[in-house]
Design an enzyme around this catalytic site. Structure first.
Site, PDB file in Angstrom:
ATOM      1  N   ASN A 125       0.821  -1.221   0.000  1.00 40.64           N
ATOM      2  CA  ASN A 125       0.000   0.000   0.000  1.00 40.64           C
ATOM      3  C   ASN A 125       0.853   1.268   0.000  1.00 40.64           C
ATOM      4  O   ASN A 125       0.588   2.200  -0.758  1.00 40.64           O
ATOM      5  CB  ASN A 125      -0.948  -0.004   1.196  1.00 40.64           C
ATOM      6  N   HIS A 171     -16.378  36.537 -31.417  1.00 38.72           N
ATOM      7  CA  HIS A 171     -17.461  35.754 -32.053  1.00 38.72           C
ATOM      8  C   HIS A 171     -17.016  35.176 -33.392  1.00 38.72           C
ATOM      9  O   HIS A 171     -17.839  34.921 -34.265  1.00 38.72           O
ATOM     10  CB  HIS A 171     -18.730  36.592 -32.247  1.00 38.72           C
ATOM     11  N   SER A 292      -5.087  12.930 -48.939  1.00 40.05           N
ATOM     12  CA  SER A 292      -6.324  12.161 -48.976  1.00 40.05           C
ATOM     13  C   SER A 292      -6.158  11.030 -49.969  1.00 40.05           C
ATOM     14  O   SER A 292      -5.495  11.181 -50.992  1.00 40.05           O
ATOM     15  CB  SER A 292      -7.478  13.073 -49.394  1.00 40.05           C
ATOM     16  N   LYS A 298      -5.814  17.446 -51.633  1.00 41.04           N
ATOM     17  CA  LYS A 298      -5.931  17.698 -50.189  1.00 41.04           C
ATOM     18  C   LYS A 298      -4.585  17.689 -49.464  1.00 41.04           C
ATOM     19  O   LYS A 298      -3.687  16.915 -49.782  1.00 41.04           O
ATOM     20  CB  LYS A 298      -6.830  16.642 -49.539  1.00 41.04           C
ATOM     21  N   ASN A 300      -4.200  17.816 -45.410  1.00 36.32           N
ATOM     22  CA  ASN A 300      -5.017  17.917 -44.199  1.00 36.32           C
ATOM     23  C   ASN A 300      -4.164  18.118 -42.949  1.00 36.32           C
ATOM     24  O   ASN A 300      -3.123  17.477 -42.799  1.00 36.32           O
ATOM     25  CB  ASN A 300      -5.868  16.650 -44.039  1.00 36.32           C
TER      26      ASN A 300
HETATM   27  N1  ARG Z   1      -1.249  -3.398  -7.444  1.00 37.83           N
HETATM   28  C1  ARG Z   1      -1.771  -2.703  -6.321  1.00 37.83           C
HETATM   29  C2  ARG Z   1      -2.225  -1.305  -6.738  1.00 37.83           C
HETATM   30  O1  ARG Z   1      -1.879  -0.886  -7.766  1.00 37.83           O
HETATM   31  C3  ARG Z   1      -0.722  -2.588  -5.278  1.00 37.83           C
HETATM   32  C4  ARG Z   1      -1.263  -2.451  -3.892  1.00 37.83           C
HETATM   33  C5  ARG Z   1      -1.920  -3.690  -3.490  1.00 37.83           C
HETATM   34  N2  ARG Z   1      -2.249  -3.701  -2.113  1.00 37.83           N
HETATM   35  C6  ARG Z   1      -3.055  -4.598  -1.591  1.00 37.83           C
HETATM   36  N3  ARG Z   1      -3.279  -4.547  -0.341  1.00 37.83           N
HETATM   37  N4  ARG Z   1      -3.631  -5.529  -2.306  1.00 37.83           N
HETATM   38  O2  ARG Z   1      -2.940  -0.638  -6.037  1.00 37.83           O
END
Ligand code: ARG
Length: 473
Positions: A125, A171, A292, A298, A300
């Site tokens: 994480n 405009h 084209s 053309k 483009n």
């Molecule tokens: N591949 C996951 C992502 O991109 C990595 C984190 C995964 N964490 C987990 N607790 N499954 O978010």
């Protein structure tokens, strides 16, 4: 330890969830794997993942959380992995799900069980949070750099054509004469703000989430300042829950990207218009046009059209990630794995657009004669006549506006420009008009008179060019 260390568990294809499989007895359904796997796209985070792991390993060694011999082994393995990735021999494997576990699994194959010590005081994480932040930070830096290159391309053209007259529009109707240089400098201003938005976003995101671990922090004596410094962050993030669940840094970068793409689309649209024979304001060389398959005549402006369209993809990515994040409870949820594809896509599209636009701007040549002719069409100096009446005859502007309207009506009836009305014709409308009036009725005089700060007078345009040259130097 070596590759053939006997305590290295051999990965079994389709069953390689060794990293978290301890409490599992059955392997995941194929569909579970299919929806879960992210290595196909998050392999793009490999350099950031290695940088994060190196910083983490060194910090663990310095803090005595792992021994220096284990630490050195880990660092050696990471260096070999970097070589493998650089030379294209690294095996990216779906069974290891994501970039983090692919690298760790490979490390284990190389150095054995010691590899498992790298994940001390860390979670995927905070690992993915730091990897992704590093990637987005780089993307912001690249975008700011490409914006500066585009600004330089615009500046060069603006300097060459600081005096070249063209119609200014409101405009999309001819309004008042401006210069081509002035018009291009409007985009230099926009792209300058865009670059500063990327710099602002970078400054705000430059805090290191590594060390937040899963969500609550770590019981090990880690030094988060050390890893933050090693990875070029200003400081560690201050709340572990926020560290692993924040993606507003990506949202902010995507917002900056969307605004930039919007500006690019406006310039692209003008290039599309200007290259039509009806406008005939600029031409692009063969380098930035296509033909084209059916219409031989053309040429483009496809690059401009594609840049005009890319904003859809980029703004779409901002919408995608905003919706992914909306309503997510703290802290990490797997939803957040969906942050990468839109972000990668958006910056791929943006960077290509910025490069192509800079190329096109350098490539274009204005038809200055056509532009100058158009600059005088549509009674574009009518405001100058009204201003002359105010200045010379001390008329209230509203009355001057009315008198000028009558002059325009007369010229229109005769099928001529304002400057083609005879003095008698002018005096039939307002008896105090003198020969002097003709001096303000040419587009060049009109543009040159607009000396207010930021106005279209070539002297003003040159002053802004000089200022920007210094800013971008
Ligand atoms: N591949 C996951 C992502 O991109 C990595 C984190 C995964 N964490 C987990 N607790 N499954 O978010």
């Amino acid at each position: 330890m070596t590759d053939n260390a006997s305590d290295t568990p051999k990965p079994v294809k389709g069953q390689g969830q060794a990293m978290w499989g301890g409490r599992f007895t059955a392997k995941p359904a194929e569909l579970m794997q299919a929806i879960n796997v992210s290595i196909g796209f998050d392999k793009r985070l490999w350099a950031q993942d290695l940088a994060g792991s190196r910083a983490h390993a060194r910090m663990l060694m310095n803090q005595g959380v792992i021994s220096s011999s284990d630490g050195e082994e880990i660092l050696g393995g990471l260096a070999r992995i970097e070589d493998e990735i650089a030379t294209g021999t690294f095996p990216f494997r779906d069974e290891y799900e994501d970039i983090h576990m692919n690298i760790e699994a490979r490390l284990r194959e190389m150095i054995g069980a010691t590899a498992g010590r790298l994940h001390t005081a860390r979670s995927r994480n905070d690992q993915v949070a730091v990897d992704f932040r590093l990637w987005v930070r780089d993307a912001c830096d690249r975008s700011a750099g490409q914006l500066a290159a585009l600004q330089k391309a615009l500046l060069a053209q603006a300097e060459t054509y600081a005096d070249a007259l063209m119609p200014g529009f409101t405009h999309l109707q001819p309004a008042q004469p401006v210069t081509f240089g002035h018009h291009l400098m409007a985009y230099v201003e926009m792209f300058g703000r865009d670059a500063s938005r990327f710099r602002d976003a970078r400054a705000r995101m430059n805090e290191c989430p590594l060390g937040a671990a899963a969500l609550a922090g770590s019981p090990f004596p880690i030094d988060r300042q050390q890893t933050a410094t090693a990875l070029g962050f200003d400081r560690p993030t201050a709340n572990s829950l926020d560290s692993v669940s924040a993606r507003d840094f990506a949202l902010e970068a995507l917002s900056a990207a969307s605004i930039t793409a919007t500006h690019l689309s406006r310039l692209a649209e003008e290039i599309v218009l200007w290259t039509t024979p009806m406008f005939g304001f600029i031409k692009l060389t063969d380098a930035f046009t296509t033909g084209s398959s059916i219409m031989p005549q053309k040429k483009n402006p496809d690059a401009a059209e594609l840049i005009r369209a890319k904003v859809g993809r980029i703004l779409g990515s901002l919408t995608t990630l905003t919706v992914v994040m909306k309503g997510l409870p703290l802290a990490y949820s797997k939803d957040m794995q969906e942050d990468k594809v839109p972000t990668f896509e958006a910056f791929d599209a943006l960077e290509l657009s910025l490069l192509a636009m800079a190329g096109m701007v350098s490539d274009l040549t204005p038809h200055t004669d056509n532009m100058a002719k158009a600059a005088g069409a549509g009674f574009s100096t009518a405001t100058d006549l009204a201003d002359w009446l105010v200045r010379t005859l001390n008329m209230p502007f509203r009355d001057a506006h009315h008198v000028t309207g009558s002059a325009v009506k007369a010229a229109e009836g005769l099928g001529v420009d304002l400057a083609d009305l005879t003095l008698e014709q002018f005096q039939a409308i307002e008896s105090r008009i003198t020969q002097d009036v003709y001096a303000v009725l040419t587009p060049a005089a009109s543009a040159a008179s607009r000396m207010s700060y930021g106005g279209t007078a070539p002297a003003q345009v040159r002053a802004q060019i000089a200022r920007w040259k210094e800013v971008l130097a």
